[in-house]
Design an enzyme around this catalytic site. Structure first.
Site, PDB file in Angstrom:
ATOM      1  N   ASN A 105      12.124  10.964  78.480  1.00 17.93           N
ATOM      2  CA  ASN A 105      12.256  12.421  78.253  1.00 17.93           C
ATOM      3  C   ASN A 105      11.729  12.834  76.881  1.00 17.93           C
ATOM      4  OD1 ASN A 105      14.196  11.455  76.533  1.00 17.93           O
ATOM      5  ND2 ASN A 105      15.909  12.605  77.418  1.00 17.93           N
ATOM      6  N   HIS A 152      12.602  11.430  73.989  1.00 16.47           N
ATOM      7  CA  HIS A 152      13.514  11.233  72.853  1.00 16.47           C
ATOM      8  C   HIS A 152      12.961  10.184  71.891  1.00 16.47           C
ATOM      9  CE1 HIS A 152      16.049   8.072  75.246  1.00 16.47           C
ATOM     10  NE2 HIS A 152      15.404   7.415  74.305  1.00 16.47           N
ATOM     11  N   ASP A 157      19.565   3.649  64.800  1.00 15.94           N
ATOM     12  CA  ASP A 157      20.757   4.170  65.474  1.00 15.94           C
ATOM     13  C   ASP A 157      21.721   3.064  65.858  1.00 15.94           C
ATOM     14  OD1 ASP A 157      18.957   3.175  67.346  1.00 15.94           O
ATOM     15  OD2 ASP A 157      18.624   5.072  68.355  1.00 15.94           O
ATOM     16  N   GLU A 196      17.892  13.617  71.527  1.00 17.16           N
ATOM     17  CA  GLU A 196      17.565  14.085  72.869  1.00 17.16           C
ATOM     18  C   GLU A 196      16.909  15.466  72.785  1.00 17.16           C
ATOM     19  OE1 GLU A 196      17.817  12.120  75.270  1.00 17.16           O
ATOM     20  OE2 GLU A 196      19.447  10.716  74.838  1.00 17.16           O
TER      21      GLU A 196
HETATM   22  C1  F6R Z   1      16.065   2.463  69.957  1.00 20.36           C
HETATM   23  C2  F6R Z   1      16.020   3.903  70.223  1.00 20.36           C
HETATM   24  C3  F6R Z   1      15.492   4.499  71.483  1.00 20.36           C
HETATM   25  C4  F6R Z   1      14.420   3.681  72.185  1.00 20.36           C
HETATM   26  C5  F6R Z   1      13.925   4.403  73.442  1.00 20.36           C
HETATM   27  C6  F6R Z   1      12.955   3.544  74.227  1.00 20.36           C
HETATM   28  O1  F6R Z   1      16.628   2.179  68.674  1.00 20.36           O
HETATM   29  O2  F6R Z   1      16.452   4.623  69.388  1.00 20.36           O
HETATM   30  O3  F6R Z   1      15.000   5.785  71.214  1.00 20.36           O
HETATM   31  O4  F6R Z   1      13.347   3.472  71.310  1.00 20.36           O
HETATM   32  O5  F6R Z   1      15.006   4.736  74.257  1.00 20.36           O
HETATM   33  O6  F6R Z   1      13.639   2.422  74.705  1.00 20.36           O
HETATM   34  P1  F6R Z   1      12.876   1.213  75.417  1.00 20.36           P
HETATM   35  O7  F6R Z   1      12.021   0.557  74.371  1.00 20.36           O
HETATM   36  O8  F6R Z   1      13.980   0.302  75.889  1.00 20.36           O
HETATM   37  O9  F6R Z   1      12.072   1.809  76.520  1.00 20.36           O
END
Ligand code: F6R
Length: 242
Positions: free
Chosen positions: A135, A137, A67, A142
């Site tokens: 959550n 995701h 992303d 989401e």
């Molecule tokens: C990253 C992404 C997000 C993260 C998720 C966890 O490219 O797409 O889904 O993997 O938000 O983030 P951290 O590792 O910072 O807890």
């Protein structure tokens, strides 16, 4: 799903590195699906240290990222392109021309999503690395994202904006939209490696492993993947017997 519970972040990163290294060893021109966020940083550090010590070469590897924020140029230090170069790509021997991420400043975002979906079909991933949101995701998908969606534009939730604000000088600087692979693209990878670290991920990890497969918890789709490995530290695994 194969579940590995690590005693701490160091062990989680080491085990993730062993899996990544094995993929590249078996297939030197592997396609690696990569992620940003805090969780994979330890893994990337290990990949760099191993490369610098004469270990794995990434010369023939191709990479695709999950992303990117809308509106941030690649040289913006908050863009995910910048993050990937800073944490991994500039420090290994991968050819930057073979490293891909959505273009967050494309003039036509719909066309950019179509381009990225076509690219993902051309470059079937040998492994897709993921983190997980509190959550549930995965990437920027989401709760409520249809499981069959591919790369698309998302409006970030207030919760995700607030979580990401820690990386920006001011919460108002956090982009409100992003481009993200969809759950379908993620499921298309041959292998999925999902990392979870910290107590705030425990409920999401419970849902990922034991909950219903529901679009309300995007990560739960991984229960249906034929080769998914979860590595969680003890805090993140607290509700699944860690
Ligand atoms: C990253 C992404 C997000 C993260 C998720 C966890 O490219 O797409 O889904 O993997 O938000 O983030 P951290 O590792 O910072 O807890």
């Amino acid at each position: 799903m194969k579940i590995i519970i690590a005693k701490d972040y160091e062990e989680l990163s080491e085990k993730a590195f062993e899996i990544m290294r094995a993929v590249v060893k078996e297939k030197p021109d592997a396609v690696l699906g990569l992620a940003t966020g805090g969780t994979p940083v330890g893994l990337y550090k290990k990949m760099v240290a191993d490369y610098l010590a004469g270990g794995t070469s990434y010369r023939r590897v191709r990479t695709v990222n999950l992303d990117e924020y809308v509106g941030l140029t690649p040289d913006n230090d908050q863009s995910y392109r910048y993050f990937m170069r800073d944490n991994l790509l500039d420090h290994i021997d991968v050819d930057l021309a073979n490293t891909h991420i959505e273009n967050g400043v494309a003039p036509d975002l719909t066309a950019e999503c179509a381009r990225y979906n076509a690219l993902l079909r051309e470059l079937p991933r040998d492994i897709q690395l993921l983190g997980i949101g509190a959550n549930g995701h995965i990437a920027f998908n989401e709760p409520g994202t249809p499981f069959n969606s591919e790369t698309h534009v998302v409006d970030l939730t207030e919760n995700t904006i607030a979580m990401n604000a820690r990386f920006f000088a001011d919460e108002k600087d956090v982009p409100r939209r992003a481009l993200t692979m969809g759950p379908k693209n993620i499921m298309d990878a041959k292998k999925v490696l999902i990392l979870a670290c910290g107590a705030n991920k425990a409920e999401a990890v419970f849902g990922l492993v034991n909950g219903a497969v529901t679009e309300q918890l995007p990560a739960s789709i991984l229960q249906k993947h034929a080769d998914c490995v979860l590595i969680a530290d003890r805090e993140a695994a607290a509700l699944i017997g860690g």
